[in-house]
Design an enzyme around this catalytic site. Structure first.
Site, short mmCIF file in Angstrom:
data_model
loop_
_atom_site.label_atom_id
_atom_site.label_comp_id
_atom_site.label_asym_id
_atom_site.label_seq_id
_atom_site.Cartn_x
_atom_site.Cartn_y
_atom_site.Cartn_z
CB THR A 151 -0.97 -0.04 1.22
OG1 THR A 151 -1.90 1.03 1.11
CG2 THR A 151 -0.22 0.09 2.54
CG ASN A 152 -0.46 4.78 -1.19
OD1 ASN A 152 -1.05 5.54 -0.44
ND2 ASN A 152 -1.04 4.20 -2.24
NE ARG A 153 6.05 6.58 4.00
CZ ARG A 153 6.41 5.93 5.10
NH1 ARG A 153 5.61 5.95 6.16
NH2 ARG A 153 7.53 5.27 5.15
CB ALA A 213 -2.53 7.59 -2.84
#
Ligand code: C5P
Length: 401
Positions: free
Chosen positions: A212-214, A278
C-alpha cells in the site's frame, strides 16, 4: 453579509445581558433587522427602553399582554425570522429550553421557532460545569441548537474564574456572520452529484500480506465534506483509512484499485469527480491463495502488473462528468509532471502537491498545492487541508456556473 437578515434575540436574565446591547448595535450596523424579546428576569438587567432604542424596534416580553399578542404574538415573532440568538443563555433558560418549557413569551417563542437557534451560554463556572447543565446543553446540541461559547475567564463574582463567560460581542457577531455564510455556501453545489475518491488502495500479496502507500485520506475526505457542506450529494469512494467518515456523504469502502474502479463507474452519472485517492499503480501479478510460507533462505520473488488508471479511464469515458479533477502527488518536478498528467488523464484540473518526506504532506494537516488547468498554473499558499478543500469546491462551483 447581514443585510436584510432577520434576527430575533432573546435576552436572558444574567449579568452579561449588558454586553448583548453591543451585539445588537453591531448586527444592526451590518444591516441586520433585529427584534428582541426579554425574558422576565432579563428585564432586571437591561431595560426595554435601552434595548428598544438600540434595535429600533418594539421590545417584547410579556406572554399575557393582550396588545402584544394581538399585535405580534409569539408564533409570529419566531416565524418571521432567519435566526434566533439567545444571549446570555443562563443555566435556567438552557434548562427550560432543553425541557420544552414555555412559561413566558421568550420560552414560548423558542419552542415555536422554526428558524435555527444559536445560544450563547453565560453563567458562573460551577453552574456551567454542573452535570444538570451539561445534560441540558447536550440535549440542546442533540436537538440541533448551536453554541457560541461559553468562554473562559473571570466571573462577575469576585475571585472566581473558569468556563462560563459570555463570548465577546464581536466574537458573537463573527459567528453569526459565519452562520449565514455557511447557509450561502450550502447552495453552491445544490442538486449536483460529486464523486470523490480518497485514501490509499491496498493490493494483496497473499491472504495476510499486502502493499500500500502512505495516503491518510485527509485531503480527499476534506473535499468530500466540503462538497457536502456546499449542498452536493456526495459519493465518497475510500480505500482503508483510519480517519472518521465525513458528515453527510455516502461512503463506499474499497480495498484494491480494481474495486475502486468498479465503485467509481457504478456511482456514475456524476457532475464532478475529484480523484484524490492514492491508487496503487501496480499490484502483485499473482495473489497466493494461502499464506506464503517462509522457506529457509529463499524470499519469494514479487512481480507486478499495472493497475487500471481510474482517472484516465473516467477522463476519456463517454459518461465523463462535466468536471474531472485529478491529483498529482510528486516528489520531484511537481509542476512539469502535473502538466503532463492533465492531458494524459483527460482532466480539467490537476491539483499538484509535493509529497517528498520533508514536505510533511502525507498524513499531515496542511498542504501546499498548485492548480493546473488549460488556463495555466496557480499556486496556493500553504493551507490546511480543509481550506484547500473549501477553495477547490468554490473553484468547482464557479466552473459549473
Ligand atoms: O499517475 P498518478 O498516479 O501520479 O496520477 C495521480 C492521479 O491519478 C490521482 O488523481 C489519482 O487518484 C489518479 N489515479 C487513478 N488510478 C490509478 C492511478 C492514479 O485514478 N491507477
Amino acid at each position: 453579509m447581514l443585510a436584510g437578515k432577520r434576527i430575533l434575540i432573546v435576552i436572558g436574565g444574567g449579568i452579561a445581558a449588558y454586553k448583548v446591547l453591543e451585539v445588537i448595535r453591531r448586527l444592526k450596523e451590518r444591516g441586520a433587522e433585529v427584534r428582541v424579546i426579554l425574558t422576565r428576569s432579563g428585564k432586571e438587567f437591561v431595560t426595554p427602553m435601552t434595548v428598544g432604542a438600540l434595535s429600533g424596534q418594539k421590545v417584547f416580553s410579556d406572554l399575557f399582554d393582550p396588545t402584544e399578542e394581538q399585535d405580534i404574538g409569539h408564533i409570529v415573532l419566531s416565524r418571521d425570522t432567519d435566526l434566533v440568538l439567545v444571549a446570555p443563555a443562563t443555566a435556567n433558560l438552557i434548562a427550560r429550553m432543553a425541557n420544552g418549557i414555555a412559561d413566558e413569551l421568550a420560552t414560548a417563542s423558542l419552542l415555536a421557532a422554526a428558524a435555527p437557534i444559536i445560544i450563547c451560554p453565560a453563567m458562573n463556572q460551577r453552574m456551567w460545569a454542573h452535570p444538570a447543565t451539561q445534560r441540558n446543553a447536550a440535549q440542546l446540541a442533540a436537538d440541533g441548537v448551536r453554541f457560541i461559547g461559553p468562554a473562559e475567564g473571570r466571573m462577575a463574582e469576585r475571585g472566581e474564574a473558569g468556563v462560563g463567560r459570555l463570548s465577546e460581542p464581536m466574537e458573537i457577531v463573527a459567528s453569526v456572520e459565519a452562520f449565514f455564510a455557511e447557509g450561502e455556501r450550502a447552495k453552491l453545489l445544490a442538486g449536483r452529484h460529486v464523486l470523490v475518491t480518497s485514501g490509499p488502495t491496498i493490493e494483496p500479496i497473499d491472504p495476510v500480506r499486502f502493499i500500500t502507500n502512505r495516503s491518510s485520506g485527509k485531503q480527499g475526505h476534506a473535499i468530500a465534506a466540503a462538497a457536502a457542506r456546499a449542498g452536493a450529494r456526495v459519493t465518497l469512494i475510500s480505500g482503508p483509512v483510519s480517519i472518521p467518515d465525513p458528515l453527510g456523504v455516502s461512503i463506499v469502502r474499497v480495498e484494491t484499485a480494481r474495486e475502486m474502479l468498479d465503485a467509481v463507474f457504478a456511482a456514475l452519472p456524476a457532475d464532478v469527480a475529484v480523484m484524490a485517492a492514492a491508487v496503487s499503480d501496480w499490484r502483485p501479478s499473482e495473489v497466493a491463495a494461502e499464506k506464503i510460507k517462509k522457506a529457509a533462505g529463499d524470499p519469494p520473488p514479487l512481480s507486478f502488473v499495472e493497475n487500471p488508471d481510474i482517472l484516465a479511464m473516467l477522463g476519456h469515458d463517454r459518461q465523463r462528468p462535466k468536471l474531472v479533477v485529478g491529483f498529482a502527488a510528486e516528489t520531484t518536478d511537481v509542476e512539469a509532471n502535473a502538466a503532463r498528467k492533465l492531458a494524459a488523464k483527460g482532466a480539467d484540473y490537476i491539483v499538484a502537491n509535493d509529497v517528498s518526506p520533508d514536505s510533511g504532506v502525507f498524513g499531515g494537516d496542511r498542504n501546499n498545492v498548485h492548480i493546473l488547468s488549460a488556463a495555466g498554473v496557480s499556486t496556493w499558499p500553504t493551507l490546511s487541508k480543509d481550506e484547500v478543500a473549501e477553495r477547490l469546491i468554490a473553484l468547482i462551483a464557479e466552473q459549473l456556473g
